[in-house]
Design a protein around this motif. Structure first.
Motif, PDB file in Angstrom:
ATOM      1  N   PHE A  68      -4.202  -0.375   6.718  1.00  0.00           N
ATOM      2  CA  PHE A  68      -3.309   0.396   5.853  1.00  0.00           C
ATOM      3  C   PHE A  68      -4.155   1.206   4.890  1.00  0.00           C
ATOM      4  N   GLY A  69      -3.908   2.514   4.832  1.00  0.00           N
ATOM      5  CA  GLY A  69      -4.698   3.372   3.979  1.00  0.00           C
ATOM      6  C   GLY A  69      -6.131   3.417   4.473  1.00  0.00           C
ATOM      7  N   THR A  97       0.803  -1.227   0.000  1.00  0.00           N
ATOM      8  CA  THR A  97       0.000   0.000   0.000  1.00  0.00           C
ATOM      9  C   THR A  97       0.835   1.275   0.000  1.00  0.00           C
ATOM     10  N   ARG A 115      -8.543   0.785  -4.663  1.00  0.00           N
ATOM     11  CA  ARG A 115      -8.129   2.101  -5.164  1.00  0.00           C
ATOM     12  C   ARG A 115      -8.865   2.445  -6.454  1.00  0.00           C
ATOM     13  N   GLU A 173       1.593   2.664   2.607  1.00  0.00           N
ATOM     14  CA  GLU A 173       0.923   3.391   3.684  1.00  0.00           C
ATOM     15  C   GLU A 173       1.444   2.873   5.021  1.00  0.00           C
TER      16      GLU A 173
END
Length: 135
Positions: free
Chosen positions: A55-56, A41, A130, A43
């Protein structure tokens, strides 16, 4: 309008949370999954609620959720693969010992599975989220 989820990002330390996992194998597996999801990610890990490392994030009709996450529970490692597993039977067949729920992948330990296949599942999940939600 749907109620906001009770599971929200916190300021708690992810390294401290992982260090507190009692079982040394589960703790090492959590470190490995944390690194894998961080790479996938780009992130940083964030503790969501009391036990989910995410994450994210994305905004769904029910509130904010991590793009991908996991929890090192006593019974097994639970990976949250948000888009689910439709269209991933090829990868699941090669993964190794696992169980699935609608968006959950249950693993006893990383030694039971092919880590490269797990990384592909995580990468597909992140890309799907995403594409769907931006980011």
């Amino acid at each position: 309008m749907a109620a906001e989820p009770k599971t929200r990002p916190t300021d708690a330390s992810v390294p401290d949370f992982i260090a507190a996992v009692e079982n040394p194998t589960r703790r090492a597996d959590a470190d490995s999954i944390c690194a894998m999801m961080g790479e996938a990610t780009a992130e940083p890990p964030v503790l969501w609620g009391a036990s989910i490392i995410g994450f994210g994030s994305y905004r769904s009709p029910t509130g904010d959720w991590p793009l991908v996450g996991f929890s090192p529970r006593k019974a097994n490692l639970v990976l949250y693969v948000m888009p689910g597993f439709e269209g991933q039977s090829d990868l699941l067949a090669r993964l190794g010992k696992h169980k699935t729920g609608s968006s959950c992948l249950y693993l006893n330990r990383l030694a039971d599975i092919d880590r490269a296949v797990l990384r592909q599942i995580i990468d597909r999940s992140v890309a799907s989220m995403r594409t769907r939600y931006g980011g």
